[in-house]
Design a protein around this motif. Structure first.
Motif, PDB file in Angstrom:
ATOM      1  N   UNK A 100       0.830  -1.203   0.000  1.00  0.00           N
ATOM      2  CA  UNK A 100       0.000   0.000   0.000  1.00  0.00           C
ATOM      3  C   UNK A 100       0.864   1.253   0.000  1.00  0.00           C
ATOM      4  N   UNK A 101       0.390   2.332  -0.624  1.00  0.00           N
ATOM      5  CA  UNK A 101       1.151   3.587  -0.674  1.00  0.00           C
ATOM      6  C   UNK A 101       1.001   4.408   0.604  1.00  0.00           C
ATOM      7  N   UNK A 102       1.399   3.838   1.693  1.00  0.00           N
ATOM      8  CA  UNK A 102       1.322   4.528   2.978  1.00  0.00           C
ATOM      9  C   UNK A 102       2.398   5.605   3.055  1.00  0.00           C
ATOM     10  N   UNK A 103       2.164   6.657   3.843  1.00  0.00           N
ATOM     11  CA  UNK A 103       1.098   6.848   4.847  1.00  0.00           C
ATOM     12  C   UNK A 103      -0.165   7.526   4.306  1.00  0.00           C
ATOM     13  N   UNK A 104      -0.401   7.441   3.027  1.00  0.00           N
ATOM     14  CA  UNK A 104      -1.510   8.139   2.378  1.00  0.00           C
ATOM     15  C   UNK A 104      -2.754   7.252   2.445  1.00  0.00           C
ATOM     16  N   UNK A 105      -3.635   7.556   3.355  1.00  0.00           N
ATOM     17  CA  UNK A 105      -4.713   6.644   3.726  1.00  0.00           C
ATOM     18  C   UNK A 105      -5.724   6.469   2.603  1.00  0.00           C
ATOM     19  N   UNK A 106      -6.216   7.550   2.034  1.00  0.00           N
ATOM     20  CA  UNK A 106      -7.223   7.441   0.977  1.00  0.00           C
ATOM     21  C   UNK A 106      -6.679   6.656  -0.215  1.00  0.00           C
ATOM     22  N   UNK A 107      -5.446   6.976  -0.601  1.00  0.00           N
ATOM     23  CA  UNK A 107      -4.830   6.286  -1.726  1.00  0.00           C
ATOM     24  C   UNK A 107      -4.559   4.823  -1.393  1.00  0.00           C
ATOM     25  N   UNK A 108      -4.230   4.522  -0.137  1.00  0.00           N
ATOM     26  CA  UNK A 108      -3.985   3.147   0.267  1.00  0.00           C
ATOM     27  C   UNK A 108      -5.263   2.320   0.214  1.00  0.00           C
TER      28      UNK A 108
END
Length: 320
Positions: A100-108
């Motif tokens: 997942x592309x963390x720490x970006x919550x919506x994108x994750x």
């Protein structure tokens, strides 16, 4: 079915991408046997030799965790597409945990949906910390909520950050000591913050027998009332709401402690390939059948628990 849930896979293309984006910690992953081509062929031969039907691949600890949103999103898509390709080429031998592309919550959450719904991933992988931030920060709660809504598997692996202390980092102990300490801290944070009770449909797999957790459960039960009074139930009960891989470097007493403390039904075969390779890889499986381990417990750990947890149909998998 014999499923190895702790197995790394990194192509040179992915490692090069990370370097181009500013990562400086990829050297240890190169040339270890965890890539494609001839390395993948050799891996399959070793799996056959050890009697491992399937590995669940993950890119941890080199996950696409970047402060810059665009870097994180593009890199997560890149590595997940790579993993989907290797699974498609060898559907009887591999599955994968999505990055997942963390720490970006919506994108994750968006990439989680793509990976689980379109790419067929069997779960999600995160490091035990996200850019040195703990998973139980309130900002990350929507990730747990979405995983819980889906009844999904979350596999956790140390980040290799030496627990942010020079006492470990400056003394060549990042992986020898730091990694299981990361595991220990992470799982205790999950327990004291009540993550498994707040998200009962979420299935969490912790690495390396939970670090020191098997040795600490009674201490946690004895002390949580004053040390962490917000803990919703006895830590030993919450601990048994999660799962743990068996990466213990062939140390049978550690495995016995985990069985006694956590229960054989909570342990999943893990090898830490490629860091346990060759004869050591074979030992990572064989030590579970040590004469001091109850055969029924060994059978669960080796051939039952992971398949049930991940919901993998053995009918589609060829036996080596």
């Amino acid at each position: 079915m014999r499923i190895d849930v702790h197995a790394h896979y990194w192509t040179d293309d992915y490692l090069d991408l990370l370097v181009n984006l500013g990562r400086t910690d990829t050297d240890a992953q190169r040339g270890q046997g965890a890539g494609g081509g001839a390395e993948l062929d050799a891996r399959l031969q070793l799996m056959d030799r050890a009697g491992v039907d399937m590995q669940i691949l993950s890119a941890a600890p080199l996950l696409p965790h970047f402060a810059e949103r665009d870097k994180a999103v593009s890199t997560a898509r890149f590595v997940n597409d790579q993993y989907a390709a290797v699974v498609a080429a060898h559907p009887d031998r591999f599955r994968a945990f999505a990055a997942l592309p963390m720490p970006h919550v919506e994108e994750s959450i968006a990439e989680m949906g793509r990976a689980l719904d379109e790419l067929g991933m069997v779960g999600v992988v995160l490091n035990t910390t996200i850019l040195d931030r703990v998973l139980v920060e309130p900002e990350f709660a929507p990730i747990f909520a979405e995983l819980d809504r889906r009844g999904a598997v979350l596999y956790l692996h140390p980040a290799g950050n030496s627990v942010c202390t020079p006492l470990i980092a400056d003394h060549q102990q990042t992986w020898m000591v730091g990694a299981p300490v990361e595991d220990t801290i992470s799982v205790v944070q999950l327990i004291t913050n009540g993550i498994p009770t707040r998200y009962p449909n979420l299935k969490i797999i912790n690495s390396h027998l939970g670090g020191a957790l098997p040795m600490l459960l009674q201490r946690l039960d004895n002390q949580y009332g004053w040390a962490a009074p917000e803990t919703p139930e006895l830590p030993s009960i919450t601990a048994r709401r999660m799962w743990y891989d068996t990466v213990g470097h062939g140390h049978v007493p550690a495995l016995r402690a985990a069985i006694d403390s956590l229960g054989a039904d909570r342990l999943l075969l893990g090898t830490d390939f490629p860091y346990e390779a060759g004869d050591i890889f074979v030992r990572a499986i064989d030590f579970i059948n040590d004469p001091s381990i109850d055969p029924a417990a060994a059978k669960l750990i080796l051939d039952g628990n992971a398949q049930a947890l991940l919901g993998i149909d053995s009918g589609s998998v060829a036996t080596p």
